[in-house]
Design an enzyme around this catalytic site. Structure first.
Site, mmCIF file in Angstrom:
data_model
loop_
_atom_site.group_PDB
_atom_site.id
_atom_site.type_symbol
_atom_site.label_atom_id
_atom_site.label_comp_id
_atom_site.label_asym_id
_atom_site.label_seq_id
_atom_site.Cartn_x
_atom_site.Cartn_y
_atom_site.Cartn_z
ATOM 1 N N GLN A 111 0.269 4.895 19.973
ATOM 2 C CA GLN A 111 0.461 5.384 18.617
ATOM 3 C C GLN A 111 -0.635 6.405 18.304
ATOM 4 O O GLN A 111 -1.744 6.308 18.814
ATOM 5 C CB GLN A 111 0.483 4.233 17.600
ATOM 6 C CG GLN A 111 -0.793 3.437 17.468
ATOM 7 C CD GLN A 111 -0.896 2.266 18.410
ATOM 8 O OE1 GLN A 111 -0.534 2.358 19.578
ATOM 9 N NE2 GLN A 111 -1.430 1.153 17.929
ATOM 10 N N ARG A 115 0.904 9.928 13.301
ATOM 11 C CA ARG A 115 0.381 10.553 12.092
ATOM 12 C C ARG A 115 -0.161 11.921 12.490
ATOM 13 O O ARG A 115 -1.088 12.010 13.300
ATOM 14 C CB ARG A 115 -0.789 9.765 11.509
ATOM 15 C CG ARG A 115 -0.421 8.593 10.680
ATOM 16 C CD ARG A 115 0.035 9.017 9.284
ATOM 17 N NE ARG A 115 0.364 7.860 8.501
ATOM 18 C CZ ARG A 115 1.533 7.254 8.515
ATOM 19 N NH1 ARG A 115 2.509 7.698 9.272
ATOM 20 N NH2 ARG A 115 1.752 6.200 7.788
ATOM 21 N N ARG A 164 -2.935 9.055 15.666
ATOM 22 C CA ARG A 164 -3.526 9.286 14.352
ATOM 23 C C ARG A 164 -4.231 10.640 14.408
ATOM 24 O O ARG A 164 -4.544 11.156 15.478
ATOM 25 C CB ARG A 164 -4.541 8.195 13.975
ATOM 26 C CG ARG A 164 -3.967 6.784 13.879
ATOM 27 C CD ARG A 164 -2.977 6.627 12.736
ATOM 28 N NE ARG A 164 -2.476 5.263 12.624
ATOM 29 C CZ ARG A 164 -1.394 4.811 13.224
ATOM 30 N NH1 ARG A 164 -0.676 5.583 14.023
ATOM 31 N NH2 ARG A 164 -0.993 3.561 13.052
ATOM 32 N N GLU A 204 4.106 1.737 -0.762
ATOM 33 C CA GLU A 204 4.909 1.906 -1.964
ATOM 34 C C GLU A 204 4.040 2.056 -3.212
ATOM 35 O O GLU A 204 4.420 2.744 -4.157
ATOM 36 C CB GLU A 204 5.884 0.731 -2.133
ATOM 37 C CG GLU A 204 6.920 0.633 -1.027
ATOM 38 C CD GLU A 204 7.975 1.732 -1.040
ATOM 39 O OE1 GLU A 204 7.743 2.823 -1.586
ATOM 40 O OE2 GLU A 204 9.065 1.482 -0.488
ATOM 41 N N PHE A 258 -13.887 0.391 16.495
ATOM 42 C CA PHE A 258 -14.184 0.831 17.856
ATOM 43 C C PHE A 258 -15.669 1.138 18.041
ATOM 44 O O PHE A 258 -16.256 0.789 19.058
ATOM 45 C CB PHE A 258 -13.351 2.060 18.220
ATOM 46 C CG PHE A 258 -11.891 1.773 18.495
ATOM 47 C CD1 PHE A 258 -11.356 0.508 18.376
ATOM 48 C CD2 PHE A 258 -11.053 2.807 18.883
ATOM 49 C CE1 PHE A 258 -10.008 0.268 18.631
ATOM 50 C CE2 PHE A 258 -9.706 2.578 19.148
ATOM 51 C CZ PHE A 258 -9.184 1.315 19.020
ATOM 52 N N TYR A 278 0.832 -1.204 0.000
ATOM 53 C CA TYR A 278 0.000 0.000 0.000
ATOM 54 C C TYR A 278 0.869 1.257 0.000
ATOM 55 O O TYR A 278 0.686 2.145 -0.839
ATOM 56 C CB TYR A 278 -0.940 -0.012 1.211
ATOM 57 C CG TYR A 278 -1.902 1.143 1.224
ATOM 58 C CD1 TYR A 278 -2.882 1.275 0.232
ATOM 59 C CD2 TYR A 278 -1.859 2.100 2.228
ATOM 60 C CE1 TYR A 278 -3.764 2.340 0.231
ATOM 61 C CE2 TYR A 278 -2.741 3.163 2.236
ATOM 62 C CZ TYR A 278 -3.694 3.277 1.244
ATOM 63 O OH TYR A 278 -4.574 4.336 1.253
#
Length: 195
Positions: A98, A164, A100, A36, A80, A34
């Site tokens: 992490q 992100r 987002r 690349e 979720f 995805y």
């Protein structure tokens, strides 16, 4: 219009991610097809522009959500919400730290329209710079749904990005665009659709 993705940045070592950042992508990892694929699509778009004078636009879209998400698409917001509404365990991959940045669909579409109606080729980040951890997202959804779900943690997939956060300076200055809908308001609209 190429709907590219924040995944071109891979697991970034720079935050927020500006369009000039070349990224940190594992070219042979389980997510690389995805990442690349989108990177080579951007390359092809630019080559068609340079060599064939094709009029192009490249948008790097960050996590987008909203009503009409497929409840079973495997994305974090739909997972979720579905889990919270059914009071089943909410599954977090890794430790939940992490991050987002979630952009409501109406804001994303508005940004794409402004990009298409202008003369800037891109790439340009279309996303909401309001960065949240995955654990924060889970807790907001539990609160908004009134769910009795518990959070459980499972192994994090290989090459899952640690953060992100779009740098939307270009979108603000060039497109005169920035997101308007808060995460809580967007999630409420999405939850009401899922009910």
């Amino acid at each position: 219009l190429l709907s590219s993705t924040s995944e071109v940045y891979g697991n970034p070592t720079v935050s927020p991610q500006p369009e000039e950042y070349f990224g940190n992508v594992n070219p042979i990892g389980i997510r690389s097809c995805y990442d690349e694929g989108k990177r080579v699509a951007e390359t092809l778009m630019m080559e068609y522009h340079r060599n064939c004078d094709v009029d192009i636009r490249i948008a790097r879209i960050f996590n987008t959500y909203g009503p009409k998400l497929n409840p079973n698409d495997g994305r974090v917001v739909s997972n979720f919400i579905t889990q919270a509404l059914s009071n089943t365990n909410i599954t977090i991959y890794g430790d939940g730290k992490q991050t987002r940045s979630f952009c409501y669909i109406d804001d994303t579409v508005d940004g794409l329209i402004k990009l298409m109606n202008g003369d800037y080729l891109g790439p340009i980040n279309i996303g909401n710079p309001d960065e949240k951890t995955i654990l924060q997202l889970a807790n907001i959804i539990i609160e908004l749904t009134g769910s009795k779900s518990r959070i459980i943690y499972v192994e994090k997939p290989q090459d899952d990005p640690s953060n992100r956060k779009p740098d939307i300076t270009k979108a603000i200055n060039i497109l005169k665009w920035e997101p308007k809908i808060s995460l809580r308001n967007g999630l409420l609209k999405t939850i009401n659709y899922f009910k």
